[in-house]
Scaffold this motif. Structure first.
Motif, mmCIF file in Angstrom:
data_model
loop_
_atom_site.group_PDB
_atom_site.id
_atom_site.type_symbol
_atom_site.label_atom_id
_atom_site.label_comp_id
_atom_site.label_asym_id
_atom_site.label_seq_id
_atom_site.Cartn_x
_atom_site.Cartn_y
_atom_site.Cartn_z
ATOM 1 N N UNK A 53 49.455 36.671 44.160
ATOM 2 C CA UNK A 53 50.089 37.725 43.344
ATOM 3 C C UNK A 53 49.778 37.518 41.864
ATOM 4 N N UNK A 105 47.512 40.721 39.830
ATOM 5 C CA UNK A 105 47.910 41.537 38.683
ATOM 6 C C UNK A 105 46.734 41.779 37.727
ATOM 7 N N UNK A 154 43.885 40.179 58.275
ATOM 8 C CA UNK A 154 45.333 40.206 58.077
ATOM 9 C C UNK A 154 45.728 40.461 56.634
ATOM 10 N N UNK A 195 46.961 41.683 53.265
ATOM 11 C CA UNK A 195 47.780 42.855 53.005
ATOM 12 C C UNK A 195 47.918 43.168 51.518
ATOM 13 N N UNK A 196 48.202 42.149 50.725
ATOM 14 C CA UNK A 196 48.584 42.374 49.331
ATOM 15 C C UNK A 196 47.516 43.119 48.538
ATOM 16 N N UNK A 210 46.955 46.612 49.684
ATOM 17 C CA UNK A 210 48.095 47.442 49.317
ATOM 18 C C UNK A 210 48.020 47.852 47.848
ATOM 19 N N UNK A 211 47.618 46.930 46.978
ATOM 20 C CA UNK A 211 47.611 47.227 45.554
ATOM 21 C C UNK A 211 46.375 48.016 45.135
ATOM 22 N N UNK A 219 45.860 47.205 57.659
ATOM 23 C CA UNK A 219 47.142 46.751 57.122
ATOM 24 C C UNK A 219 47.683 47.763 56.124
ATOM 25 N N UNK A 267 51.147 50.088 56.330
ATOM 26 C CA UNK A 267 52.114 50.172 55.237
ATOM 27 C C UNK A 267 52.411 51.637 54.920
#
Lengths: 402, 414
Positions: A246, A250, A335, A337-338, A341-342, A353, A357
């Protein structure tokens, strides 16, 4: 005191009865939707009594049969360890009673091996406790692992009203035929899951290829070649893994937003491999170190260049390791995801994934959400089960990463 | 004739080897520097910047052009209009220019003094713009036959604009506001406490459960392989799939877990597992344990299987009971792997984001530091504050890592 047959056996019997009664009640509730519940007080009582009986009268075939029959009988007349709600069907109740009786009679005998009606040696006492804990452990782990996956698969096969009516009823009406799979059908026809599946697969394979292309030379250099800073380098590889995603996501999000790489396939393909290169390098260099250097030196003496040695000697020798690393990297990319997703907003570029979501909204029924989860889970599980040997090795070598 | 002397420093062969090594490592180093080190540095930079989500788009000049008036016959009078505006309402743009190519057959009557026309190439220097400036340039033209036959209108060749907007990410405004903001009040300490609870209990729990599972499978029987594969499922499956499966299983309105508990008589009304304090925190920790026990289980099992069985036989002969064997033989043998696992898992649990984000989104008292990064940056839209939290995380990790490095030099393996 407690190490006496007349105390150990009833205590273990009582506890074991609670475990079995709970297990069977939960299992049958999940399977049929009928209301079963363990009756803890009766379970303790009957368990203790039957444990005591087995110690007193031996654990022979007749004793087992007697225990089983007694248990089935008391369960059916509703003073047993499992009680049935008013709506429980008769066949299900009979099955519950029989299951409980049989499993208790067989397993308690195993647990109480050597436990006789006298004071026990420490060895026998502890062995009995360990057998009880082992039995409990198998049931416990199998249950906690299977229940979420069972719920996932079964929910995906039901429809909204069935789910609301009785959340416990996971029985499947097989007469519906292919209509059972309607959620999957809708996902593939209306929600573009075919595209997502392809995207995920494509991105994962590319990630594996790029990772290997970067990590193999690097791992070879760290494992075989002598240069200043080698030790420091092989250590700092692991340090990279201490940086949480994370924190990196950013600035990557900012940079991608400003350069227009957000929402693009290539942006993802650029980022994914870098998250896996260090761990792949670390795994591979460990393996390369274990290969005999003499073979490579022989190649060098015969006039091969270093690169030719890597290509013709080292790589063929390390195929199993390459398989493990590839599978592990594939799993991470699949797998992930983060970042997906962003960085992805455009539904035509979603990975699986990210697609799942997007299904998490109140307007979309949740059997769709679960069907999506199943679609994402099945390929990686199939790969895992088919190549378990490599995968387990990869996990052990690589799971410095979480 | 020179006397042979021993070579000092690196010989040519060693140099060549080192060069090759760096050459082979270069792609890795370059990519890692680009994607890991650069973002890390920029996080520090951003954390001192007053930057919001909306600031990511630099202000720019937006231009629309059209032609108004009669454009049907030769000699008609018309106006080419350029409607321009600053896309940002709070940031100026300096050095605004506009350049465009006029279509064939339009004769310019009068020209704005700020513009020059070279044949058909129009160039206007519009100077500096305040935030939110709007401007309309009108150029009266007369039509010729060429325009009518050609059919190209002014808007068919897009006008290009230039201008330097000051970007808050690159200018020299710095602020400590971000750090002040995240440290203020009790909120920060709650986040810290939640992180600590989640990390410590998640790590220790996963280790203990993994140890238990490893002991179960540390014997050969039929189906051992199947069970081992089965117990790895939670770790191998995509986190998003299992997280949603848990959410549905524990749903307060129609979840099976609640239905089961009510039926068993454990509770009389549905429990909102992921929506109540402090239950939500406990549940996400349990989820963490459930998902990562396979990892410790795998490591511990591998170590157990490499322990010499002779030792246990000898202990058996000497009359050691099973518990004694476990405590005095197995535990000391496993201590090394357990401590390494603890350190690694501790750091990784501390870093965990996806799980909590998917399960509760950081609500109901489950906001850890990593979730706070997302919360500040995207939900509150304050990128600077998010970066500040990231810096705090990084500081914590640095201290963990120093500890870890010190330790791992003693605990080899891994």
């Amino acid at each position: 005191m407690i190490r006496h047959g007349y105390i150990t056996a009833p205590v273990l019997g009582a506890l074991w009865m609670v475990v079995l009664a709970t297990t069977i009640a939960v299992t049958l509730s999940f399977a049929t939707g009928d209301p079963f519940r363990p009756h803890i007080l009766w379970a303790l009582l009957w368990g203790a009594a039957l444990g005591m009986g087995m110690t007193r009268f031996g654990t022979g075939r007749t004793a087992q049969l007697a225990v089983g029959a007694a248990l089935a009988l008391v369960t059916l007349v509703a003073i047993g360890p499992i009680s049935f709600g008013p709506t429980a069907s008769l066949p299900a109740s009979v099955i519950a009673a029989a299951l409980l009786a049989a499993s208790f009679a067989i397993t308690l005998k195993m647990i109480l091996t050597d436990v006789g009606p006298h004071s026990l040696s420490r060895h026998i006492f502890e062995a009995a406790i360990i057998r009880f804990l082992t039995g409990f452990g198998y049931i416990f782990f199998t249950a906690i692992v299977l229940i979420p996956f069972y719920v996932m698969v079964m929910t995906s096969l039901k429809n909204q009203s069935e789910l609301m009516q009785n959340p416990l009823d996971f029985s499947i009406d097989l007469t519906q035929g292919t209509a059972l799979l309607r959620s999957y059908h809708e996902l593939f026809t209306q929600f573009h899951f075919g595209t997502y599946l392809f995207n995920s697969f494509f991105i994962s394979v590319l990630t594996v290829a790029i990772t290997l292309a970067f990590a193999i030379p690097g791992a070879y250099a760290v494992a075989r070649l002598r240069f200043r800073g080698r030790a420091a380098f092989s250590r700092s590889i692991l340090l990279i893994y201490m940086v949480p995603m994370i924190v990196l996501a950013l600035p990557i999000y900012i940079a991608f937003s400003m350069t227009g790489l957000r929402n693009s396939f290539w942006g993802i393909v650029m980022i994914y491999p870098v998250t896996t290169i260090p761990v792949a390098l670390y795994m591979l260099q460990g393996y390369f170190r274990g290969l005999p250097a003499e073979v490579e030196e022989a190649g060098l003496m015969d006039g091969l260049s270093r690169l030719a040695v890597i290509w013709k000697i080292t790589l063929p020798l390390s195929l199993p390791a390459l398989a493990s690393v590839s599978l592990y990297v594939f799993m991470i990319a699949w797998n992930e995801f983060l970042l997906a997703f962003m960085l992805l907003d455009d539904p035509s570029k979603f990975t699986l994934t990210r697609g799942i979501a997007a299904l998490n909204s109140s307007e979309i029924p949740r059997q769709h959400l679960m069907a999506g989860s199943v679609i994402a889970t099945v390929p990686i599980m199939a790969l895992f089960l088919g190549l378990e040997r490599f995968m387990t090795k990869g996990l052990t070598a690589g799971s410095v990463k979480g | 004739m020179t006397k042979p002397r021993p070579v000092h420093g690196a010989g040519p062969l060693a140099k060549r080897e080192a060069r090759l090594a760096w050459g082979l490592l270069f792609p890795t180093i370059a990519s890692v520097a680009l994607v890991v080190l650069l973002p890390l540095l920029s996080i520090f930079w951003i954390s001192f910047k007053p930057v919001e989500l909306a600031d990511l788009r630099a202000p720019e000049v937006v231009a629309r052009e059209d032609i108004r008036g009669d454009t049907k016959a030769v000699g008609d009078q018309a106006n080419i209009r350029y409607r321009l505006r600053n896309s940002s309402r709070d940031k100026p743009i300096t050095g605004v220019t506009l350049s465009d190519t006029l279509p064939l057959g339009l004769i310019v009557q009068t020209l704005d003094p700020r513009c020059t026309l070279d044949e058909r190439a129009l160039f206007c220097d519009l100077g500096d713009w305040d935030p939110g400036t709007r401007e309309t340039l009108t150029i009266p033209v007369t039509l010729e036959q060429a325009y009518l036959t050609n059919g190209l209108r002014p808007q068919d060749s897009p006008a290009t604009t230039t201008g330097t907007g000051s970007n808050v990410l690159t200018n020299d405004t710095f602020t400590l506001e971000n750090f002040a903001r995240i440290f203020q009040g009790d909120e920060f300490f709650e986040v810290l406490w939640v992180t600590l609870f989640y990390t410590v209990f998640g790590t220790v729990g996963a280790l203990l459960v993994g140890l238990f599972a490893a002991m179960l499978l540390n014997k050969s029987f039929r189906g051992q392989g199947i069970l081992r594969g089965l117990y790895l499922f939670p770790y191998v499956a995509p986190v998003i799939a299992v997280a949603f499966a848990w959410l549905i299983l524990f749903d307060p309105f129609s979840g099976s877990a609640n239905a089961l508990l009510i039926q068993m008589g454990v509770t009389s009304e549905a429990i909102n597992f992921f929506g109540e304090r402090p239950l939500a925190l406990i549940m996400v920790t349990v989820f963490e344990i459930w998902r990562y026990f396979p990892l410790s289980f795998l490591f511990i099992l591998a170590r157990m299987q490499s322990i010499d069985t002779d030792m246990y036989e000898a202990a058996d002969m000497d009359g050691a009971s099973p518990f004694q064997q476990f405590w005095y033989l197995s535990v000391p043998q496993l201590l090394g792997i357990l401590s390494v696992l603890f350190l690694l898992r501790f750091i990784w649990t501390f870093n965990k984001f996806d799980d909590i984000f998917l399960l509760t989104g950081g609500n109901a008292g489950t906001r850890t530091l990593t979730v706070n990064v997302y919360e500040q940056a995207f939900d509150v839209s304050n990128i600077g504050a998010g970066a500040a939290v990231a810096v705090v995380i990084f500081g914590c990790l640095l201290s963990f890592s120093i500890l870890f490095m010190k330790y791992i030099s003693r605990e080899e393996g891994l």
